[in-house]
Scaffold this active site. Structure first.
Site, PDB file in Angstrom:
ATOM      1  N   GLU A 101       0.696  -1.031  -0.524  1.00 25.44           N
ATOM      2  CA  GLU A 101      -0.005  -0.228  -0.006  1.00 25.44           C
ATOM      3  C   GLU A 101       0.888   0.562  -0.003  1.00 25.44           C
ATOM      4  O   GLU A 101       1.803   1.178   0.171  1.00 25.44           O
ATOM      5  CB  GLU A 101      -0.417   0.026   1.306  1.00 25.44           C
ATOM      6  CG  GLU A 101      -1.963  -0.566   1.785  1.00 25.44           C
ATOM      7  CD  GLU A 101      -3.176  -0.678   2.610  1.00 25.44           C
ATOM      8  OE1 GLU A 101      -2.625  -0.204   3.163  1.00 25.44           O
ATOM      9  OE2 GLU A 101      -3.530  -2.114   3.209  1.00 25.44           O
ATOM     10  N   HIS A 148      -5.888   1.802   6.230  1.00 26.78           N
ATOM     11  CA  HIS A 148      -4.297   1.637   7.889  1.00 26.78           C
ATOM     12  C   HIS A 148      -3.379   2.868   7.977  1.00 26.78           C
ATOM     13  O   HIS A 148      -3.190   4.248   7.689  1.00 26.78           O
ATOM     14  CB  HIS A 148      -3.696   0.453   6.962  1.00 26.78           C
ATOM     15  CG  HIS A 148      -4.716  -0.676   6.216  1.00 26.78           C
ATOM     16  ND1 HIS A 148      -3.929  -0.875   5.397  1.00 26.78           N
ATOM     17  CD2 HIS A 148      -5.089  -1.399   7.085  1.00 26.78           C
ATOM     18  CE1 HIS A 148      -5.003  -2.625   5.686  1.00 26.78           C
ATOM     19  NE2 HIS A 148      -5.302  -2.352   6.030  1.00 26.78           N
ATOM     20  N   GLY A 151      12.701  -5.044 -11.720  1.00 28.67           N
ATOM     21  CA  GLY A 151      12.060  -6.693 -12.284  1.00 28.67           C
ATOM     22  C   GLY A 151      11.562  -7.769 -11.546  1.00 28.67           C
ATOM     23  O   GLY A 151      11.322  -8.213 -12.146  1.00 28.67           O
TER      24      GLY A 151
END
Lengths: 432, 638
Positions: B243, B285, B308
């Site tokens: 998040e 949150h 990657g």
């Protein structure tokens, strides 16, 4: 549940007390204030706003009789909380910067021999050091520890007494502060950084402060001009020195937002609600911190971010009375919109311990109560939820929505989480 | 540090702090459905009761409850390897520190509570940091998931918290009994459940999964979780839902750059919506607030992509990445699942193709599982739980032994002792001693209060049960009920290893009598012959600390007054404590428990019932009529 800003008034009251200084500021609202002394004064907006000076939210050198006018000017800009302080005139060369931040590794101290409104542009002059996380306040008589060298150095660089540093850090710990910033920190006198007492002990009546008892405000010549403090809201129980009333209200809240905030304060569960665009198309009743973000993101990712009317979520297994109250407030908010054919998305992930049957019972009761209004506005409702007792909850919801002609879709975890937003948006396109 | 293989390699035993029934039940359901022999939760710290009743499959099972950690028997303390802290945010710091300081074999645990101050989380983080000293004899290096976490799941092996759901059907639907090779992490508890479901829906299985909790400083960091996945031989792939807010993902980027994490990773960082707002709202949150540019979802996604990671731009792309994971967990898709059918139709044709919601009805595990599940869903709690007797195969079984064979093979002492303890006696000596007590206490003359009351009731024409009851109701602190209190003295004295002089002095100061000491009739020069018989029994034991303590107390008191001798109650209490601890291996904590429930008085009640009954029958035979006292015998006090 997170880091919140204390009003500057409260923060200063607490810090001055911790430093053994007397605070001469006073809070003010557009309705009035208590006159502290004769002035001149500084009048500032006290609503946790950064860069007040540049935004024109500070009035300097105001005489007593001009205060009401100044207050009026700032009130007209849409603010409601202010602070009045004695004007401390100083030379820009006396400005310093000092901030403390709680991190996992310890307390990060940032400081600079310069300070003031342009600190952002002088970032390279800000030193950064870390006091290890085992920091505890000790009185200077105790044996030195690894943090002492650092605090010693800072006090020398800034020319503040070492005691000031100790008291500040002690304050930071005891008040469960997450972030503290003094900018500018004004150091006026030639002080002895080692022993923390001013070299000249006589009372100073500075012509600049015009009658303000300088000695009372700052014996050591250290002035905290602007102070920003963020505390950990969960620590209220442990400090008992500040309460939720001392926390900055960052914007004007709607009655529904206030009602849900009150509901949250009285509940074991977590309930939040923020109105984003009262004329938005997409209204959400979401559950779970992560799932609510995912569903809201989907609106943004599809280019419908501006249509998102609200954000909020409930979690931690609220009871059906609470979800009833929450839903009623959400509907009240929706009904204020001038638009019709709004979409209501009742969404959430696969809950771990929140009872879907019970929470949906409250939601359905609220829908039933507001049935007429919802029908008049031609609301469509899209539901996606999983968790304990989901079958029961979803069946009841489906039945109600079909019977009342508001059925968009009712789905369990078989429908990917974000798809519920997509289905609602696509359905609205066809509507239009 | 979290070491999944280490947890997987052994049976784990959990202590729960606080009792959250749905979560604890879900752990037992998980254990049961995973085919374990017994519940992994072995103790609960809570107030009010001695046991919490939960289901083990369809049947009831009692999980012992202790008021504090100090009440845990040493054997239980040593057995515990994991904890689940269900206390409130205010109590998390103090209770967790206490756990770490008192449980020697702790591998780690999970914190459920929300609203733990960040300062407290950091304190706990520092306490368990490898190398930091906890307390003498205790090591650091435990893992702690949370605060505000639904816990840790290792499919088929461990469920530590609410993770993956709290009802059995959910656990089934999440396939958490079939270990696989995809590790799943998220701050969000809800998203952890969602991700487990997503991975298993696309026919992969989970190697392990955990939720960090949405706080700013989770004690177990994403970095620690990624390293645990890297080192776990079963994990081949990592799926992570992050998040906005905080810098955890940048640390992950560094780990990947340093090749410390090499396994393939799929992520979605939620919170792109935040870019919409000049002043973003606080998302669900605590940490989900991006105060700086690097903390936004977009910036973190970009940084992860650059090294990657398959960092999805949208949740849709994320699902697509998960579908394409190439590993061998592939399990054939069940045909005709209405769930899947509906989802597919919705995705293809939109709302036009909608079918009604049916709920899940079929699972890949097949019919047997379905049967077990429907049985579990219909279960109800028994009204009472007992460990004494039950009907079994048409006959009665008493403490696990068929009644008739017990009656013919066992001594009366053995039967009484076993039944009173709620389990078979281990030693013949115990049976013998209990039989001896039963015989010795059967009567002690007609002059004692209980016998008199029985006789008075009998002469008043009352029936057997009423007369016996009036005798029994006389038993209390001054008559017959002293064995229990004496046992309390001896147990305390030995536990404190207090000097006998001091013990006597202390009691005198508090103006308290010591039960088990003193007799009206017998003196140090004319001892009670029964006491001798009882004490002789203690000689059979290798160790008899309680008897020695009782005798040392007697030595102090008789020096003061000749009749302050060890009486029958005191002697029985002392020797019985020794016999139970030596021969039956009952711990001091359990002995205290026996005292609390009046076990020691039970023997007197049982034995003396014979005496009272005899006095009743005797009075009825004599039939002298109503007993009455004269005014001379009951004085009048002005």
């Amino acid at each position: 549940m997170a880091r919140v800003k204390l009003t500057e008034y409260k923060a200063k009251q607490l810090l001055y007390h911790a430093l053994g200084k007397k605070y001469l500021g006073t809070p003010a609202t557009p309705e009035g204030y208590q006159m502290p002394h004769n002035g001149p004064f500084v009048l500032k907006v006290d609503q946790g706003i950064k860069g007040r000076m540049k935004k024109g939210l500070v009035e300097l050198e105001i005489q007593k009789d001009k205060l009401p006018d100044a207050l009026m000017r700032l009130s007209k800009k849409g603010y409601s909380q202010f602070i009045i302080e004695p004007m401390v005139k100083h030379d820009p060369s006396q400005e310093r910067y000092l901030s403390l931040e709680r991190t996992r590794e310890g307390i990060v101290v940032r400081y600079a021999k310069v300070g003031g409104i342009d600190i952002e542009s002088m970032k390279d002059r800000v030193e950064e050091v870390i006091l290890n996380s085992k920091f505890e306040y000790r009185n200077p008589k105790q044996a030195p520890n690894s943090n002492d060298q650092i605090t010693q150095k800072i006090s020398e660089e800034l020319a503040v007494p070492i005691n000031f540093m100790h008291q500040l850090l002690n304050f930071f710990e005891r008040q469960y502060i997450s972030f503290l910033e003094i900018n500018p920190l004004v150091v006026k006198q030639n002080t002895s950084p080692l022993r923390g007492t001013p070299l000249r002990k006589r009372r100073i009546k500075s012509p600049l402060t015009r009658g303000v008892d300088f000695d009372v405000e700052s014996k050591d010549g250290v002035f905290i001009l602007d102070l920003a403090v963020e505390v950990d809201s969960t620590a209220e129980f442990f400090t008992k020195t500040w309460t939720s009333a001392d926390i900055v209200e960052d914007s004007v809240k709607s009655p529904e937002e206030l009602a849900i905030k009150k509901l949250n304060d009285q509940s074991q569960a977590a309930l939040s609600f923020t109105l984003l665009n009262s004329e938005g198309l997409l209204w959400v009743l979401l559950s779970g911190g992560g799932a609510s973000i995912t569903i809201a993101d989907e609106a943004y990712n599809m280019g419908f971010g501006k249509e998102l009317a609200n954000y909020g979520e409930y979690s931690g297994n609220p009871n059906d009375d609470e979800t009833y109250e929450y839903t009623c407030n959400l509907i009240d908010s929706m009904m204020k919109s001038s638009r019709r054919r709004l979409m209501l998305i009742i969404g959430g992930g696969v809950a771990n311990f929140t009872d879907i049957g019970k929470t949906f019972k409250g939601v359905i009761k609220a829908l039933e109560k507001n049935k007429k209004r919802l029908k008049k506005k031609e609301i469509k409702i899209f539901v996606r939820r999983g968790g304990p007792n989901q079958k029961n909850g979803l069946k009841l919801m489906e039945k109600w929505l079909r019977e009342n002609d508001m059925y968009g879709i009712v789905a369990g975890p078989e429908l990917p989480l974000h798809e519920i937003m997509k289905l609602a948006i696509n359905s609205s396109k066809k509507h239009a | 540090m979290l070491n999944i293989q280490k947890i997987r390699s052994k049976k784990q035993s959990i202590i729960a702090l606080g009792s959250h029934i749905p979560i604890l039940q879900s752990i037992l359901d998980f254990d049961y459905l995973a085919g374990k022999e017994g519940p992994s939760v072995i103790a609960i710290i809570a107030s009010g009761r001695k046991n919490v009743r939960l289901f083990w499959g369809e049947k009831d099972v009692l999980i012992p409850v202790y008021p504090t950690l100090a009440h845990l028997p040493a054997s239980v303390k040593n057995e515990i390897t994991l904890f689940l802290n269900l206390t409130s945010g205010r109590r998390v710091l103090s209770s967790t520190v206490e756990l770490l300081d008192s449980l020697p074999n702790l591998l780690g645990g999970a914190l459920f509570a929300e609203n733990v101050p960040e300062k407290h989380s950091i304190e706990i983080f520092n306490k368990i940091k490898p190398g930091s000293r906890i307390k003498s004899g205790m090591t650091s290096g435990q893992f702690i998931v949370g605060p505000a976490s639904v816990g840790l799941m290792i499919p088929g092996h461990l469920k530590l918290g609410a993770i993956a759901g709290t009802d059995a059907e959910q656990l089934m639907d999440s396939h958490v009994f079939e270990p696989g090779s995809v590790a799943v992490f998220s701050s969000s508890g809800g998203m952890t459940g969602e991700l487990i479901r997503l991975v298993t829906t696309v026919q992969k299985r989970i190697s392990f999964s955990l939720s960090f909790g949405g706080d700013r400083f989770p004690i177990l960091t994403p970095v620690e979780a990624f390293l645990a996945a890297e080192h776990d031989p079963q994990t081949k792939h990592i799926v992570y839902f992050g998040e906005l807010g905080g810098y955890d993902e940048y640390e992950l980027v560094d780990l990947i750059k340093q090749k410390k994490v090499t396994k393939p990773i799929i992520t979605y960082i939620g919170g792109t919506i935040s870019a919409m707002f000049e002043k973003p709202p606080q998302f669900g949150h605590a940490k989900a607030m991006a105060s700086r540019g690097e903390e936004t979802a977009q910036a973190k996604t970009k940084a992860l992509k650059s090294v990657g990671v398959k960092a999805a731009q949208s949740f849709e792309e994320f699902i697509d990445f998960v579908k394409k994971i190439k590993i061998k967990d592939n399990i054939p898709l069940p045909d005709g699942n209405p769930h899947v059918k509906r989802a597919l139709r919705l995705l293809e044709g939109g709302l036009k193709n909608d079918l009604p919601y049916e709920g899940s009805t079929e699972r890949s595990e097949g019919r047997d599982v379905q049967k077990v599940l429907s049985k579990m869903q219909q279960r109800t709690h028994a009204l009472f739980m007992n460990s004494i007797s039950q009907d079994k195969d048409g006959s009665v079984e008493i403490v696990g032994e068929e009644m008739l064979s017990m009656a013919t093979k066992r001594s009366f002492g053995h039967i009484v002792g076993s039944m009173l303890l709620g389990r078979q006696l281990k030693s013949k000596d115990t049976a013998e001693f209990i039989e001896l007590i039963m015989k010795l206490l059967v009567d002690h003359g007609p002059y004692v209060s209980g016998a008199i009351n029985t006789m008075i009731a009998a002469r008043a024409g009352k029936d057997l049960v009423s007369s016996l009851a009036s005798g029994l109701l006389t038993i209390g602190p001054r008559f017959g009920g002293a064995i229990n209190q004496a046992a309390q003295h001896w147990l305390e004295g030995v536990a404190e290893s207090i000097d006998p002089d001091e013990y006597v002095e202390r009691s005198a100061k508090q103006n308290k009598r010591i039960s088990g000491i003193g007799h009206r009739k017998y003196r140090v020069d004319t001892p009670d012959p029964r006491v001798n018989v009882i004490l002789t029994f203690a000689k059979k034991l290798n160790k008899s600390p309680y008897t020695l303590f009782a005798k040392s107390i007697e030595a102090v008191t008789t020096a003061k007054k000749a009749n302050l001798i060890l009486n029958v109650d005191g002697a029985i209490a002392a020797v019985l404590l020794d016999v139970l601890s030596q021969k039956e291996k009952i711990s001091p904590e359990e002995l205290q428990e026996l005292i609390n429930i009046e076990f020691f008085n039970a023997l007197f009640v049982l034995s003396r019932s014979v005496g009272f009954t005899a006095h009743y029958l005797d009075q009825r035979r004599k039939d002298e009529g109503l007993f009455r006292l004269s005014p001379k015998e009951v004085g009048f006090a002005e």
